[in-house]
Design a protein around this motif. Structure first.
Motif, PDB file in Angstrom:
ATOM      1  N   HIS A  82       0.876  -1.168   0.000  1.00  0.00           N
ATOM      2  CA  HIS A  82       0.000   0.000   0.000  1.00  0.00           C
ATOM      3  C   HIS A  82       0.921   1.229   0.000  1.00  0.00           C
ATOM      4  CE1 HIS A  82      -2.659   3.077   1.840  1.00  0.00           C
ATOM      5  NE2 HIS A  82      -3.473   2.568   0.940  1.00  0.00           N
ATOM      6  N   ALA A  83       0.874   1.987  -1.084  1.00  0.00           N
ATOM      7  CA  ALA A  83       1.854   3.051  -1.328  1.00  0.00           C
ATOM      8  C   ALA A  83       1.911   4.091  -0.212  1.00  0.00           C
ATOM      9  CB  ALA A  83       1.569   3.726  -2.668  1.00  0.00           C
ATOM     10  N   LYS A  84       0.784   4.604   0.215  1.00  0.00           N
ATOM     11  CA  LYS A  84       0.772   5.666   1.220  1.00  0.00           C
ATOM     12  C   LYS A  84       1.387   5.181   2.540  1.00  0.00           C
ATOM     13  CE  LYS A  84      -2.328   9.353   1.948  1.00  0.00           C
ATOM     14  NZ  LYS A  84      -3.712   9.820   1.912  1.00  0.00           N
ATOM     15  N   SER A  85       1.007   3.980   2.973  1.00  0.00           N
ATOM     16  CA  SER A  85       1.551   3.433   4.223  1.00  0.00           C
ATOM     17  C   SER A  85       3.044   3.158   4.089  1.00  0.00           C
ATOM     18  CB  SER A  85       0.822   2.141   4.590  1.00  0.00           C
ATOM     19  OG  SER A  85      -0.541   2.385   4.778  1.00  0.00           O
ATOM     20  N   LEU A  86       3.453   2.654   2.939  1.00  0.00           N
ATOM     21  CA  LEU A  86       4.873   2.389   2.704  1.00  0.00           C
ATOM     22  C   LEU A  86       5.687   3.669   2.790  1.00  0.00           C
ATOM     23  CD1 LEU A  86       7.278   0.593   1.627  1.00  0.00           C
ATOM     24  CD2 LEU A  86       6.606   1.457  -0.621  1.00  0.00           C
ATOM     25  N   TYR A  87       5.239   4.719   2.118  1.00  0.00           N
ATOM     26  CA  TYR A  87       5.989   5.977   2.109  1.00  0.00           C
ATOM     27  C   TYR A  87       6.052   6.609   3.494  1.00  0.00           C
ATOM     28  CZ  TYR A  87       6.062   5.750  -2.994  1.00  0.00           C
ATOM     29  OH  TYR A  87       6.272   5.372  -4.289  1.00  0.00           O
ATOM     30  N   GLN A  88       4.976   6.475   4.269  1.00  0.00           N
ATOM     31  CA  GLN A  88       5.007   6.978   5.650  1.00  0.00           C
ATOM     32  C   GLN A  88       6.031   6.200   6.471  1.00  0.00           C
ATOM     33  OE1 GLN A  88       0.891   6.551   6.739  1.00  0.00           O
ATOM     34  NE2 GLN A  88       0.325   8.544   5.901  1.00  0.00           N
ATOM     35  N   PHE A  89       6.067   4.898   6.300  1.00  0.00           N
ATOM     36  CA  PHE A  89       7.036   4.048   6.985  1.00  0.00           C
ATOM     37  C   PHE A  89       8.459   4.444   6.598  1.00  0.00           C
ATOM     38  CE2 PHE A  89       9.756   0.255   6.538  1.00  0.00           C
ATOM     39  CZ  PHE A  89       9.853  -0.142   7.864  1.00  0.00           C
ATOM     40  N   LEU A  90       8.709   4.604   5.305  1.00  0.00           N
ATOM     41  CA  LEU A  90      10.052   4.964   4.840  1.00  0.00           C
ATOM     42  C   LEU A  90      10.477   6.331   5.364  1.00  0.00           C
ATOM     43  CD1 LEU A  90       9.906   3.691   1.158  1.00  0.00           C
ATOM     44  CD2 LEU A  90      11.154   2.663   3.076  1.00  0.00           C
ATOM     45  N   ASP A  91       9.566   7.292   5.375  1.00  0.00           N
ATOM     46  CA  ASP A  91       9.888   8.615   5.915  1.00  0.00           C
ATOM     47  C   ASP A  91      10.283   8.525   7.383  1.00  0.00           C
ATOM     48  OD1 ASP A  91       9.424   9.919   3.532  1.00  0.00           O
ATOM     49  OD2 ASP A  91       7.406  10.586   4.074  1.00  0.00           O
ATOM     50  N   ARG A  92       9.547   7.723   8.126  1.00  0.00           N
ATOM     51  CA  ARG A  92       9.778   7.614   9.567  1.00  0.00           C
ATOM     52  C   ARG A  92      11.041   6.806   9.897  1.00  0.00           C
ATOM     53  NH1 ARG A  92       5.368   5.368  10.426  1.00  0.00           N
ATOM     54  NH2 ARG A  92       6.078   3.236  10.727  1.00  0.00           N
ATOM     55  N   GLU A  93      11.313   5.753   9.134  1.00  0.00           N
ATOM     56  CA  GLU A  93      12.394   4.821   9.465  1.00  0.00           C
ATOM     57  C   GLU A  93      13.632   4.937   8.578  1.00  0.00           C
ATOM     58  OE1 GLU A  93      12.270   2.879  12.079  1.00  0.00           O
ATOM     59  OE2 GLU A  93      10.167   3.251  12.570  1.00  0.00           O
ATOM     60  N   SER A  94      13.656   5.880   7.658  1.00  0.00           N
ATOM     61  CA  SER A  94      14.715   5.907   6.633  1.00  0.00           C
ATOM     62  C   SER A  94      16.129   5.944   7.198  1.00  0.00           C
ATOM     63  CB  SER A  94      14.498   7.073   5.675  1.00  0.00           C
ATOM     64  OG  SER A  94      14.555   8.293   6.371  1.00  0.00           O
ATOM     65  N   LYS A  96      17.320   4.802  10.070  1.00  0.00           N
ATOM     66  CA  LYS A  96      17.652   3.492  10.631  1.00  0.00           C
ATOM     67  C   LYS A  96      17.846   2.449   9.532  1.00  0.00           C
ATOM     68  CE  LYS A  96      14.618   4.431  14.455  1.00  0.00           C
ATOM     69  NZ  LYS A  96      13.291   4.118  14.930  1.00  0.00           N
ATOM     70  N   LEU A  97      16.989   2.511   8.517  1.00  0.00           N
ATOM     71  CA  LEU A  97      17.033   1.511   7.441  1.00  0.00           C
ATOM     72  C   LEU A  97      18.305   1.581   6.614  1.00  0.00           C
ATOM     73  CD1 LEU A  97      13.385   1.765   6.104  1.00  0.00           C
ATOM     74  CD2 LEU A  97      14.383  -0.147   7.336  1.00  0.00           C
ATOM     75  N   PHE A  98      18.789   2.776   6.378  1.00  0.00           N
ATOM     76  CA  PHE A  98      19.840   2.928   5.396  1.00  0.00           C
ATOM     77  C   PHE A  98      21.215   3.289   5.971  1.00  0.00           C
ATOM     78  CE2 PHE A  98      15.837   3.604   3.171  1.00  0.00           C
ATOM     79  CZ  PHE A  98      15.912   2.495   2.347  1.00  0.00           C
ATOM     80  N   LEU A  99      21.354   3.298   7.287  1.00  0.00           N
ATOM     81  CA  LEU A  99      22.675   3.534   7.875  1.00  0.00           C
ATOM     82  C   LEU A  99      23.642   2.416   7.507  1.00  0.00           C
ATOM     83  CD1 LEU A  99      21.966   4.940  11.446  1.00  0.00           C
ATOM     84  CD2 LEU A  99      23.042   6.112   9.521  1.00  0.00           C
ATOM     85  N   LYS A 100      23.122   1.202   7.404  1.00  0.00           N
ATOM     86  CA  LYS A 100      23.980   0.066   7.099  1.00  0.00           C
ATOM     87  C   LYS A 100      23.706  -0.499   5.712  1.00  0.00           C
ATOM     88  CE  LYS A 100      20.835  -3.187   9.122  1.00  0.00           C
ATOM     89  NZ  LYS A 100      20.701  -4.482   9.631  1.00  0.00           N
TER      90      LYS A 100
END
Length: 103
Positions: A82-94, A96-100
């Motif tokens: 679900h695009a909207k939920s995914l983008y909200q998740f990525l904005d919030r967790e980006s 943490k997700l991409f440090l490594k």
């Protein structure tokens, strides 16, 4: 303060709207939209393998992701996000997700 009054003709194929309304329209473009695994990987700039291994099946995120992602259950089935939920998740967790991040 100086002021200037001007009259500008707007062609009929254009519409003048407020900035708030414009931003609402942009936000609504994701309503009801779903993305594939490949589209998500391209959007965040990683491989599908990285996306699956480091995000989708990571114990820290999996429970939340399952709320708005369809995981394949059989051969021929596909991931759907679900695009909207995914983008909200990525904005919030980006961060943490991409440090490594590894490709």
């Amino acid at each position: 303060m100086q002021t200037l009054q001007a009259q500008i003709q707007i062609p009929p194929e254009f519409v003048l709207i407020s900035k708030v309304e414009y931003e609402e329209l942009l936000n609504n473009t994701l309503d009801g939209k779903f993305l594939s695994l490949k589209e998500v990987a391209e959007h965040i700039g990683c491989s599908t393998a990285y996306l699956k291994n480091e995000i989708l099946y990571h114990p820290r995120y999996k429970e939340e992701i399952e709320k708005w992602c369809h995981f394949p259950t059989s051969s021929g089935d596909h991931y759907r996000f679900h695009a909207k939920s995914l983008y909200q998740f990525l904005d919030r967790e980006s961060v943490k997700l991409f440090l490594k991040k590894k490709y």
